[in-house]
Structure formats: structure tokens, C-alpha cells
Design an enzyme around this catalytic site. Structure first.
Site, PDB file in Angstrom:
ATOM      1  N   SER A   7       0.844  -1.199   0.000  1.00 31.59           N
ATOM      2  CA  SER A   7       0.000   0.000   0.000  1.00 31.59           C
ATOM      3  C   SER A   7       0.875   1.244   0.000  1.00 31.59           C
ATOM      4  O   SER A   7       1.663   1.456   0.931  1.00 31.59           O
ATOM      5  CB  SER A   7      -0.887   0.020   1.250  1.00 31.59           C
ATOM      6  OG  SER A   7      -1.477   1.307   1.386  1.00 31.59           O
ATOM      7  N   HIS A  30      -1.072  -1.139  -4.307  1.00 35.23           N
ATOM      8  CA  HIS A  30      -2.375  -0.895  -3.685  1.00 35.23           C
ATOM      9  C   HIS A  30      -2.493   0.576  -3.322  1.00 35.23           C
ATOM     10  O   HIS A  30      -1.588   1.154  -2.703  1.00 35.23           O
ATOM     11  CB  HIS A  30      -2.497  -1.764  -2.427  1.00 35.23           C
ATOM     12  CG  HIS A  30      -3.839  -1.744  -1.787  1.00 35.23           C
ATOM     13  ND1 HIS A  30      -4.901  -2.521  -2.219  1.00 35.23           N
ATOM     14  CD2 HIS A  30      -4.304  -1.038  -0.728  1.00 35.23           C
ATOM     15  CE1 HIS A  30      -5.946  -2.296  -1.437  1.00 35.23           C
ATOM     16  NE2 HIS A  30      -5.625  -1.409  -0.538  1.00 35.23           N
ATOM     17  N   ASP A  32      -4.736   3.264  -1.340  1.00 32.61           N
ATOM     18  CA  ASP A  32      -5.803   3.491  -0.362  1.00 32.61           C
ATOM     19  C   ASP A  32      -6.336   4.913  -0.508  1.00 32.61           C
ATOM     20  O   ASP A  32      -5.783   5.858   0.051  1.00 32.61           O
ATOM     21  CB  ASP A  32      -5.266   3.246   1.047  1.00 32.61           C
ATOM     22  CG  ASP A  32      -5.140   1.764   1.318  1.00 32.61           C
ATOM     23  OD1 ASP A  32      -4.052   1.307   1.707  1.00 32.61           O
ATOM     24  OD2 ASP A  32      -6.139   1.047   1.113  1.00 32.61           O
ATOM     25  N   MET A  34      -8.853   7.740   0.222  1.00 28.39           N
ATOM     26  CA  MET A  34      -9.748   8.092   1.334  1.00 28.39           C
ATOM     27  C   MET A  34     -10.274   9.516   1.158  1.00 28.39           C
ATOM     28  O   MET A  34      -9.499  10.416   0.806  1.00 28.39           O
ATOM     29  CB  MET A  34      -8.980   8.014   2.657  1.00 28.39           C
ATOM     30  CG  MET A  34      -8.364   6.655   2.904  1.00 28.39           C
ATOM     31  SD  MET A  34      -7.345   6.677   4.406  1.00 28.39           S
ATOM     32  CE  MET A  34      -6.667   5.020   4.347  1.00 28.39           C
ATOM     33  N   HIS A  63      -8.253   0.895  -4.017  1.00 27.71           N
ATOM     34  CA  HIS A  63      -9.204   0.620  -2.927  1.00 27.71           C
ATOM     35  C   HIS A  63      -9.861   1.940  -2.550  1.00 27.71           C
ATOM     36  O   HIS A  63      -9.219   2.810  -1.958  1.00 27.71           O
ATOM     37  CB  HIS A  63      -8.421   0.022  -1.746  1.00 27.71           C
ATOM     38  CG  HIS A  63      -9.211  -0.180  -0.506  1.00 27.71           C
ATOM     39  ND1 HIS A  63      -8.624  -0.392   0.715  1.00 27.71           N
ATOM     40  CD2 HIS A  63     -10.547  -0.203  -0.276  1.00 27.71           C
ATOM     41  CE1 HIS A  63      -9.560  -0.546   1.645  1.00 27.71           C
ATOM     42  NE2 HIS A  63     -10.740  -0.436   1.064  1.00 27.71           N
ATOM     43  N   MET A  65     -12.069   4.114  -0.417  1.00 25.38           N
ATOM     44  CA  MET A  65     -12.752   4.290   0.857  1.00 25.38           C
ATOM     45  C   MET A  65     -13.413   5.660   0.791  1.00 25.38           C
ATOM     46  O   MET A  65     -12.958   6.644   1.401  1.00 25.38           O
ATOM     47  CB  MET A  65     -11.753   4.184   2.017  1.00 25.38           C
ATOM     48  CG  MET A  65     -11.252   2.756   2.209  1.00 25.38           C
ATOM     49  SD  MET A  65      -9.814   2.629   3.273  1.00 25.38           S
ATOM     50  CE  MET A  65      -8.510   2.804   2.035  1.00 25.38           C
ATOM     51  N   MET A 136     -11.403  -6.216   5.146  1.00 21.07           N
ATOM     52  CA  MET A 136     -10.659  -5.280   5.987  1.00 21.07           C
ATOM     53  C   MET A 136     -10.372  -5.955   7.320  1.00 21.07           C
ATOM     54  O   MET A 136     -11.306  -6.310   8.051  1.00 21.07           O
ATOM     55  CB  MET A 136     -11.453  -4.001   6.204  1.00 21.07           C
ATOM     56  CG  MET A 136     -11.553  -3.093   4.985  1.00 21.07           C
ATOM     57  SD  MET A 136      -9.980  -2.695   4.250  1.00 21.07           S
ATOM     58  CE  MET A 136      -9.188  -1.809   5.603  1.00 21.07           C
ATOM     59  N   ASP A 174      -6.561  -6.680   3.956  1.00 23.22           N
ATOM     60  CA  ASP A 174      -5.963  -5.353   4.064  1.00 23.22           C
ATOM     61  C   ASP A 174      -5.951  -4.873   5.511  1.00 23.22           C
ATOM     62  O   ASP A 174      -7.004  -4.590   6.077  1.00 23.22           O
ATOM     63  CB  ASP A 174      -6.806  -4.390   3.195  1.00 23.22           C
ATOM     64  CG  ASP A 174      -6.219  -3.015   3.088  1.00 23.22           C
ATOM     65  OD1 ASP A 174      -6.689  -2.250   2.232  1.00 23.22           O
ATOM     66  OD2 ASP A 174      -5.301  -2.682   3.853  1.00 23.22           O
TER      67      ASP A 174
END
Ligand code: DX5
Ligand code: ZN
Length: 215
Positions: A7, A30, A32, A34, A63, A65, A136, A174
Site C-alpha cells: 500500500s 495498492h 488506499d 480516502m 481501494h 474508501m 478489511m 488489508d
């Protein structure tokens, strides 16, 4: 053998290119993403994906979020995402279904993620459309947390769901992945492991990726 997805949340953004080169023995990157609303943290978005796409040949595993993911899934694909995984909890069922179809219509891999408190059974209505189930193993929002042991049962459930559909759906985990939890997740049926702090804190990142793979 499990695939390793470092990540970049744990990378040093002052030298992101150098950090990416140091982990190019991984199977994918990866991201993340957000938005500060769906999770209490704000990370990065489309410009970073665009730049990294031009910089490395690794598959980009995004990913999301974020709230209302349907509004952005295609934009992440435009910037180079190969897999787009968003949260079941982030929208209403009809828009979750529509967003999955949008991703697949663009020929990319579609995934759904569930927070620790969300049962895997909630994914069943979408199972035929999934190329990736992301479990998660920490509360989403921050790297460096400890693996939540209750996750192993959820990984087993996700594996069973993926096998029942029989389309080769990945089971990705993850949060809190290290050499110990990696083996436990693999035994429970995981096929992709996200690792942020464990990889980026390692003195030899390539060696750590090799260890996490369980060669
Ligand atoms: C949480 C993030 C983290 C991150 C991995 O929202 O998704 O799980 O990627 O962090 P580590 O590997 O440091 O637990
Ligand atoms: Zn993630």
C-alpha cells in the site's frame, strides 16, 4: 502462492518514485483512496494514480474508501486503475450493483470491500459480478494498525463464496499484514495481501515482499 500488494499509503510521498522502484518485485500496487467522509482520513486521488500509471508497469489495485463511489469509479479507470474495489457500506444496493457493472463494462476487475463489522454474507447478492473481495482486517482509515483476529473467519467465508461462484475471484486482505498474519490469512484462503507499514518499514523491502509471499 499469495500475491503481495504494497500500500503506497505507507510510502514517503517526497520520494514516491524511488519508493515504488524499491517494491517493484511486488505483484501489484495498492492505493488506499480516502475522502475524509467515508473514513476519518484524507489520502490522495486521481492525479497520483495518473502519475504512477505512467511510471510503473505494475497492475494498479485501487481501494476506494469514499462515499458514493459510483461517481468516481470510471475516472479511476481513466487514470489507469486495473482493479477498482469500493465499499459495500458506501452506497445503496442499486448503486453498488450499477458501479460494479460500470467497472466490468470497462473491462476492468471489480471488487467489493467489507469493514470488520460487516458480514461477508452481505456480498452474496453481488457475487457473480466480483473479481475481488477485500476483507478489511482493521478499521479502514489508517495504516499501522494491528490485525483483528476475527478476520480469519471472514476470510474463510469469502473464500467459500468465491469458490461457490467459481470465477477465480480474488480474496484480498488489508490491514496489519506481517510475516505472521500473512501465513494465517493464506491458510484461511486469502490470495492477495495488502501490506503497508510492514513492507515500507523493512530494511530490505524486496526481501520482505519475498517473505510475505511465503516462498
Ligand atoms: C486502512 C488501510 C491500511 C493499509 C495497510 O484503511 O487500507 O489497511 O492499507 O496498512 P498496514 O499494512 O500498515 O496495516
Ligand atoms: Zn486498502
Amino acid at each position: 502462492m499469495v500475491k503481495i500488494a504494497p500500500s503506497i499509503l505507507a510510502a514517503d510521498f517526497v520520494k514516491l518514485g524511488e519508493d515504488i522502484r524499491s517494491i517493484e518485485s511486488a505483484d501489484m500496487l495498492h492505493f488506499d483512496v480516502m475522502d475524509g467522509v467515508f473514513v476519518p482520513n484524507l489520502s490522495f486521488g486521481l492525479p497520483v494514480i495518473k502519475c504512477v500509471r505512467a511510471f510503473t508497469k505494475l497492475p494498479l489495485d485501487v481501494h476506494l474508501m469514499i462515499t458514493r463511489p459510483i461517481s468516481l469509479v470510471e475516472k479511476f479507470i481513466d487514470k489507469g486503475a486495473d482493479t477498482v474495489t469500493f465499499h459495500l457500506e458506501a452506497d445503496e444496493p442499486e448503486r453498488v450493483l450499477e458501479a460494479l457493472k460500470l467497472i466490468r463494462a470497462r473491462g476492468k476487475k471489480a471488487g467489493l470491500s467489507v469493514k470488520p463489522a460487516t458480514p461477508v454474507s452481505m456480498l452474496e447478492p453481488y457475487a457473480d459480478l466480483l473479481d475481488n473481495i477485500l476483507i478489511m482486517s482493521v478499521e479502514p482509515g489508517f495504516g499501522g494498525q494491528s490485525f483483528m483476529d476475527g478476520s480469519l473467519r471472514k476470510i474463510e467465508e469469502a473464500r467459500a463464496l468465491a469458490d461457490a461462484v467459481g470465477r477465480g475471484c480474488e480474496v484480498e486482505v488489508d490491514g496489519g499484514i506481517n510475516r505472521l498474519t500473512a501465513r494465517a490469512c493464506e491458510s484461511a484462503g486469502a490470495t492477495v495481501l495488502v501490506a503497508g507499514s510492514d513492507v515500507f518499514k523493512a530494511a530490505d523491502r524486496a526481501a520482505e515482499i519475498w517473505e510475505l509471499r511465503g516462498n
